[in-house]
Design an enzyme around this catalytic site. Structure first.
Site, PDB file in Angstrom:
ATOM      1  N   ASN A 115       0.852  -1.204   0.000  1.00  0.00           N
ATOM      2  CA  ASN A 115       0.000   0.000   0.000  1.00  0.00           C
ATOM      3  C   ASN A 115       0.881   1.245   0.000  1.00  0.00           C
ATOM      4  OD1 ASN A 115       0.624   0.739   2.822  1.00  0.00           O
ATOM      5  ND2 ASN A 115      -0.423  -1.196   3.254  1.00  0.00           N
ATOM      6  N   PRO A 132      -2.931 -11.968  10.185  1.00  0.00           N
ATOM      7  CA  PRO A 132      -3.294 -11.789  11.603  1.00  0.00           C
ATOM      8  C   PRO A 132      -3.590 -10.323  11.882  1.00  0.00           C
ATOM      9  CG  PRO A 132      -0.935 -12.290  11.347  1.00  0.00           C
ATOM     10  CD  PRO A 132      -1.564 -12.453  10.002  1.00  0.00           C
TER      11      PRO A 132
HETATM   12  O1  PMT Z   1       2.924   6.007   6.619  1.00  0.00           O
HETATM   13  P1  PMT Z   1       2.402   7.348   6.127  1.00  0.00           P
HETATM   14  O2  PMT Z   1       2.620   7.547   4.656  1.00  0.00           O
HETATM   15  O3  PMT Z   1       2.900   8.484   6.956  1.00  0.00           O
HETATM   16  O4  PMT Z   1       0.794   7.327   6.299  1.00  0.00           O
HETATM   17  C1  PMT Z   1       0.251   7.272   7.576  1.00  0.00           C
HETATM   18  C2  PMT Z   1      -0.935   6.315   7.651  1.00  0.00           C
HETATM   19  C3  PMT Z   1      -2.082   6.853   6.813  1.00  0.00           C
HETATM   20  C4  PMT Z   1      -0.514   4.914   7.159  1.00  0.00           C
HETATM   21  C5  PMT Z   1      -1.323   6.204   9.169  1.00  0.00           C
HETATM   22  O5  PMT Z   1      -1.678   7.471   9.641  1.00  0.00           O
HETATM   23  C6  PMT Z   1      -2.467   5.232   9.384  1.00  0.00           C
HETATM   24  O6  PMT Z   1      -3.640   5.557   9.275  1.00  0.00           O
HETATM   25  N1  PMT Z   1      -2.127   3.952   9.729  1.00  0.00           N
HETATM   26  C7  PMT Z   1      -3.086   2.844   9.829  1.00  0.00           C
HETATM   27  C8  PMT Z   1      -3.484   2.397   8.470  1.00  0.00           C
HETATM   28  C9  PMT Z   1      -4.406   1.214   8.532  1.00  0.00           C
HETATM   29  O7  PMT Z   1      -3.988   0.131   8.218  1.00  0.00           O
HETATM   30  O8  PMT Z   1      -5.591   1.437   8.995  1.00  0.00           O
HETATM   31  P2  PMT Z   1      -6.726   0.304   9.140  1.00  0.00           P
HETATM   32  O9  PMT Z   1      -7.937   1.107   9.345  1.00  0.00           O
HETATM   33  O10 PMT Z   1      -6.667  -0.636   7.989  1.00  0.00           O
HETATM   34  O11 PMT Z   1      -6.291  -0.496  10.443  1.00  0.00           O
HETATM   35  C10 PMT Z   1      -6.758  -0.130  11.739  1.00  0.00           C
HETATM   36  C11 PMT Z   1      -5.718  -0.457  12.806  1.00  0.00           C
HETATM   37  O12 PMT Z   1      -5.489  -1.878  12.835  1.00  0.00           O
HETATM   38  C12 PMT Z   1      -4.373   0.180  12.546  1.00  0.00           C
HETATM   39  O13 PMT Z   1      -3.845   0.584  13.799  1.00  0.00           O
HETATM   40  C13 PMT Z   1      -3.532  -0.965  11.964  1.00  0.00           C
HETATM   41  O14 PMT Z   1      -2.135  -0.807  12.278  1.00  0.00           O
HETATM   42  C14 PMT Z   1      -4.115  -2.155  12.685  1.00  0.00           C
HETATM   43  N2  PMT Z   1      -4.032  -3.411  11.922  1.00  0.00           N
HETATM   44  C15 PMT Z   1      -4.694  -3.556  10.733  1.00  0.00           C
HETATM   45  C16 PMT Z   1      -4.669  -4.775  10.073  1.00  0.00           C
HETATM   46  C17 PMT Z   1      -3.926  -5.842  10.648  1.00  0.00           C
HETATM   47  N3  PMT Z   1      -3.868  -7.009  10.037  1.00  0.00           N
HETATM   48  N4  PMT Z   1      -3.283  -5.673  11.804  1.00  0.00           N
HETATM   49  C18 PMT Z   1      -3.313  -4.489  12.449  1.00  0.00           C
HETATM   50  O15 PMT Z   1      -2.697  -4.321  13.506  1.00  0.00           O
END
Ligand code: PMT
Length: 399
Positions: free
Chosen positions: A211, A306
């Site tokens: 991504n 996971p």
């Molecule tokens: O890296 P940059 O270019 O600076 O951009 C920053 C960012 C947009 C990546 C950052 O601010 C951000 O939003 N990070 C989380 C992105 C994400 O994966 O969001 P999500 O809504 O898909 O996941 C929600 C949470 O679950 C996140 O804390 C993620 O780390 C966690 N997660 C998700 C999937 C997974 N399999 N395991 C996880 O721990």
């Protein structure tokens, strides 16, 4: 690098040329009242505003002005001077010295000391409001923040030239307070685990699914947490960023590797922040040889990765768990669902896919939610935003 966690004893004060130089004299007196040894480095321009003699009388030390001065090199060369300091403070910092620092130009004593210094660095900018607002100046400031420099001020108000606006040097009391206050080290003694960057899910030895995450948000958090006194471990997917100094870096590639790096150690931390954009899915089959054009299937079967943060939130003992939510729309709904479903303490939600903020941008805005509250942080550079979010987390930890 010398530690950020103790009050400075030896401050090297760089004075660059602007009308605010007169405030540096009051600043020295304040620092001396706190039993801090101060040595002054004057730029050529600054010496036209306040004489070296004044600073010598106030500090009790000769003033350093020239890079290539045989006497000064004998007495204390610039490297020794940099080593002596446990804090480099530039007040006032003009737009010229800020630009030189941010581009690594070392053509006089002060700009050379910036490169040679191995201690925390703070600057108190002072300039005309139009100069301060110029995008190039803001970019330089942002670059310095990313290099770990603390920016103190500037203040809004009436300027010597008659303009009104941002650009007045912060008052000596404020600078002194910010340098010496334990409030700056609001995460002192805390152990913080942060995930950052994207993950790469291999298809074959040359291809992967990933991504747009650059890691900037997670690295900014790591740097701000370290500055605030925390012991920081950063688990990072592939990025082009240099890890902040004093931060332990664990480099991983895939979501499974990230999970294996984080879950077994997370119980040892006070806080876990999941800023990584973890791929939700990976290919079921990873070919061990490059897939040839004629052999490629039109579809790749995926399986779920996971959920790292949900697993961390189930641990006993469990750290304070802060998630991120990257959404293109309906921010609050999706963020609150993730807060509940993953059993998080706080979730920081950001809009992605727009022209400003989110993935790969130097700036971002956040709406932060917890069960019975929320707070909004306006668009700003990621270093400043990281500090704002960490201060909120520190408050919540103490509740
Ligand atoms: O890296 P940059 O270019 O600076 O951009 C920053 C960012 C947009 C990546 C950052 O601010 C951000 O939003 N990070 C989380 C992105 C994400 O994966 O969001 P999500 O809504 O898909 O996941 C929600 C949470 O679950 C996140 O804390 C993620 O780390 C966690 N997660 C998700 C999937 C997974 N399999 N395991 C996880 O721990």
């Amino acid at each position: 690098m010398k530690s950020n966690n103790t009050s400075p004893q030896n401050i090297l004060l760089g004075v660059s040329g602007g009308i605010a130089c007169y405030k540096s004299c009051a600043l020295i007196r304040l620092l001396k009242q706190h039993h801090i040894d101060v040595r002054v480095v004057l730029t050529e321009a600054a010496s036209h505003f306040v004489t070296p003699l004044t600073f010598q009388a106030l500090t009790g030390h000769p003033v350093h002005q020239h890079l290539l001065d045989a006497d000064e090199e004998n007495a204390m060369g610039h490297i020794r001077l940099a080593k002596w300091a446990d804090q480099l403070l530039i007040a006032p910092a003009t737009s010229n010295i800020i630009a030189k620092f941010s581009h690594g130009i070392a053509d006089d004593l002060l700009s050379t000391l910036y490169l040679a210094a191995d201690c925390p660095i703070s600057i108190a900018p002072a300039m005309n409001q139009a100069m301060w607002k110029k995008p190039v100046c803001q970019e330089n400031i942002q670059r310095l923040r990313q290099q770990g420099v603390t920016i103190i001020g500037p203040e809004n108000g009436q300027q010597a030239c008659g303009d009104t606006g941002p650009g007045r040097m912060a008052e000596p009391e404020q600078i002194c307070q910010q340098l010496l206050s334990p409030a700056n080290r609001y995460l002192n003694g805390k152990k913080i685990l942060i995930s950052a960057g994207p993950t790469r899910e291999a298809i074959d030895p040359v291809r992967y699914i990933s991504n747009r995450s650059s890691g900037k948000m997670g690295y900014a958090l790591a740097q701000a947490a370290e500055k605030a006194g925390a012991e920081v471990t950063l688990v990072s997917g592939p990025t082009h960023l240099a890890p902040p100094e004093q931060v332990r870096l664990i480099a991983v590639e895939s979501a499974e590797q990230m999970a294996n790096a984080i879950i077994p150690i997370a119980s040892q931390f006070d806080v876990y922040i999941g800023a990584a954009a973890v791929a939700d899915y990976r290919p079921v089959l990873v070919e061990d040889r490059k897939i040839k054009k004629q052999g490629i299937n039109t579809s790749i079967e995926l399986t779920q990765n996971p959920d790292i943060i949900a697993a961390v939130a189930k641990l006993t003992p469990r750290p304070f768990v802060v998630g991120f939510a990257a959404e293109t729309h309906d921010l609050e709904n999706y963020a609150r669902n993730k807060l509940r479903d993953k059993n998080l303490d706080v979730i920081a939600a950001n809009i992605v896919g727009q022209s400003r903020g989110g993935f790969d941008s130097n700036e971002n805005a956040l709406r932060v939610f917890w069960t019975d509250g929320q707070q909004t942080f306006a668009m700003t550079d990621k270093c400043h935003l990281a500090d704002q979010l960490l201060q909120l987390i520190a408050t919540k930890l103490n509740e």
